[in-house]
Design an enzyme around this catalytic site. Structure first.
Site, PDB file in Angstrom:
ATOM      1  N   ASP A  59       0.782  -1.147  -0.143  1.00  0.00           N
ATOM      2  CA  ASP A  59      -0.074   0.038  -0.121  1.00  0.00           C
ATOM      3  C   ASP A  59       0.923   1.210  -0.117  1.00  0.00           C
ATOM      4  O   ASP A  59       1.706   1.520   1.039  1.00  0.00           O
ATOM      5  CB  ASP A  59      -0.990   0.177   1.266  1.00  0.00           C
ATOM      6  CG  ASP A  59      -1.910   1.029   1.264  1.00  0.00           C
ATOM      7  OD1 ASP A  59      -1.895   2.000   0.463  1.00  0.00           O
ATOM      8  OD2 ASP A  59      -2.806   1.020   2.156  1.00  0.00           O
ATOM      9  N   ASN A  86       4.381   4.872 -11.414  1.00  0.00           N
ATOM     10  CA  ASN A  86       3.024   4.878 -12.376  1.00  0.00           C
ATOM     11  C   ASN A  86       1.707   5.104 -11.469  1.00  0.00           C
ATOM     12  O   ASN A  86       0.760   5.687 -11.728  1.00  0.00           O
ATOM     13  CB  ASN A  86       2.883   3.664 -13.152  1.00  0.00           C
ATOM     14  CG  ASN A  86       1.321   3.587 -13.736  1.00  0.00           C
ATOM     15  OD1 ASN A  86       0.929   4.346 -14.527  1.00  0.00           O
ATOM     16  ND2 ASN A  86       0.745   2.515 -13.127  1.00  0.00           N
ATOM     17  N   TYR A 151      -5.127  16.798  -6.342  1.00  0.00           N
ATOM     18  CA  TYR A 151      -4.535  15.851  -7.331  1.00  0.00           C
ATOM     19  C   TYR A 151      -3.653  16.822  -8.320  1.00  0.00           C
ATOM     20  O   TYR A 151      -2.441  16.346  -8.547  1.00  0.00           O
ATOM     21  CB  TYR A 151      -5.664  15.278  -8.158  1.00  0.00           C
ATOM     22  CG  TYR A 151      -5.131  14.384  -9.539  1.00  0.00           C
ATOM     23  CD1 TYR A 151      -4.722  13.253  -9.529  1.00  0.00           C
ATOM     24  CD2 TYR A 151      -5.060  15.040 -10.830  1.00  0.00           C
ATOM     25  CE1 TYR A 151      -4.192  12.462 -10.537  1.00  0.00           C
ATOM     26  CE2 TYR A 151      -4.436  14.543 -11.982  1.00  0.00           C
ATOM     27  CZ  TYR A 151      -4.035  13.178 -11.852  1.00  0.00           C
ATOM     28  OH  TYR A 151      -3.620  12.567 -13.018  1.00  0.00           O
ATOM     29  N   GLY A 152      -4.126  17.975  -8.633  1.00  0.00           N
ATOM     30  CA  GLY A 152      -3.287  18.739  -9.326  1.00  0.00           C
ATOM     31  C   GLY A 152      -1.948  19.381  -8.676  1.00  0.00           C
ATOM     32  O   GLY A 152      -0.998  19.269  -9.260  1.00  0.00           O
ATOM     33  N   LYS A 155       0.363  16.017  -8.753  1.00  0.00           N
ATOM     34  CA  LYS A 155       1.283  16.097  -9.830  1.00  0.00           C
ATOM     35  C   LYS A 155       2.284  17.149  -9.981  1.00  0.00           C
ATOM     36  O   LYS A 155       3.086  17.030 -10.778  1.00  0.00           O
ATOM     37  CB  LYS A 155       0.098  15.821 -11.081  1.00  0.00           C
ATOM     38  CG  LYS A 155      -0.717  14.624 -11.009  1.00  0.00           C
ATOM     39  CD  LYS A 155       0.236  13.187 -11.075  1.00  0.00           C
ATOM     40  CE  LYS A 155      -0.452  12.162 -11.060  1.00  0.00           C
ATOM     41  NZ  LYS A 155       0.370  10.889 -11.299  1.00  0.00           N
TER      42      LYS A 155
END
Ligand SMILES: NC(=O)c1ccc[n+]([C@@H]2O[C@H](COP(=O)([O-])OP(=O)(O)OC[C@H]3O[C@@H](n4cnc5c(N)ncnc54)[C@H](OP(=O)(O)O)[C@@H]3O)[C@@H](O)[C@H]2O)c1
Length: 241
Positions: A59, A86, A151-152, A155
């Site tokens: 995990d 990934n 999320y943005g 990344k």
């Protein structure tokens, strides 16, 4: 024989990347968490093609999970030629509703895990003759997508980590990123939502998982003078106004 480790390699982009790296001649360290049941058939498929394959589970949302995974891979492989980060999560939540737990989980899987897995596997990368790390980021790490603030940000951090490590781990370890646009629409997307995205894609189609896998293989195998770079694989979407 060269060895590649791909996180989240039981399904979709990760699985296509593992297949493409096997095709390019790499032995594979596969990894999964929730989709661990899908590792065995992939292992069998790649072994049929003559590759040596080892499977790992863990995990990536937890510090212990990341440390244990790094230790397990390091114990099995003295040298790692390619490390492909990934695994990631993509959760739609309005900014005002994102909880601390949701924020922390996204950052843990999308950013902390690549950061500390690479750190944990640094001796193995340094032991390979021409090692390469690839981060699977997102064009949404450079441009805002409403309802994906956590999320943005995760990344965007991964893009900076790409540049940071490219500089700090040079000249021996190369570090690059592949930035997908829309690859395989989420299943709950309506035809209208799909059409609305495709109107903004110059190449007028969604990407395939193989489009991303080919870009990863290119960075790993055919780009010895490329480091610290981000390759957008988005049908031209990020080039358009
Ligand atoms: N698909 C797209 O259109 C698109 C666009 C831009 C960027 N990306 C990026 O491309 C990468 C792969 O995307 P995808 O669409 O193929 O992924 P996906 O179908 O959403 O699957 C997510 C992957 O991350 C792994 N993962 C999730 N939570 C995990 C956890 N707690 N611990 C360990 N592994 C975990 C999953 O493994 P298990 O299932 O085994 O848990 C799975 O392999 C992601 O980093 C994503 O952000 C995708």
């Amino acid at each position: 024989m060269s060895v590649a480790f791909v996180t989240g390699s039981a399904i979709r982009i990760g699985r296509a990347t593992a297949r493409a790296l096997a095709e390019a001649g790499f032995d594979l360290a596969l990894h999964a968490h929730g989709s661990a049941d899908k590792l065995a058939p992939l292992k069998a498929e790649l072994e049929q093609r003559g590759r040596t394959v080892h499977c790992f589970t863990g995990d990536l949302a937890t510090e212990d999970g990341v440390s244990a995974l790094a230790r397990a891979v390091a114990n099995r492989f003295p040298a790692l030629d390619a490390l492909v980060h990934n695994a990631g999560i993509f959760e739609r939540v309005a900014f005002g509703d994102i909880t601390r737990a949701q924020y922390r989980r996204t950052m843990a899987i999308n950013l902390d895990a690549p950061f500390f897995l690479t750190q944990g596997l640094l001796p193995q990368l340094r032991a390979a003759p021409s090692p390469c790390v690839v981060h699977v980021t997102d064009i949404g790490g450079e441009r805002a997508l409403s309802h994906y603030a956590h999320y943005g940000v995760s990344k965007a951090g991964l893009l900076m980590l790409t540049r940071q490590l490219a500089v700090e781990l040079a000249p021996h370890v190369r570090v690059n990123a592949v930035s997908p646009g829309t690859v395989a629409f989420p299943e709950d997307f309506t035809p209208e939502q799909r059409a609305s995205v495709l109107r903004r894609v110059p190449l007028a189609r969604e990407g395939t998982v193989e489009d991303i896998a080919r870009a990863v293989v290119f960075l790993v195998t055919a780009a010895p003078y490329v480091t610290g770079q981000v390759l957008a694989v988005d049908g031209g979407r990020s080039a358009a106004l």
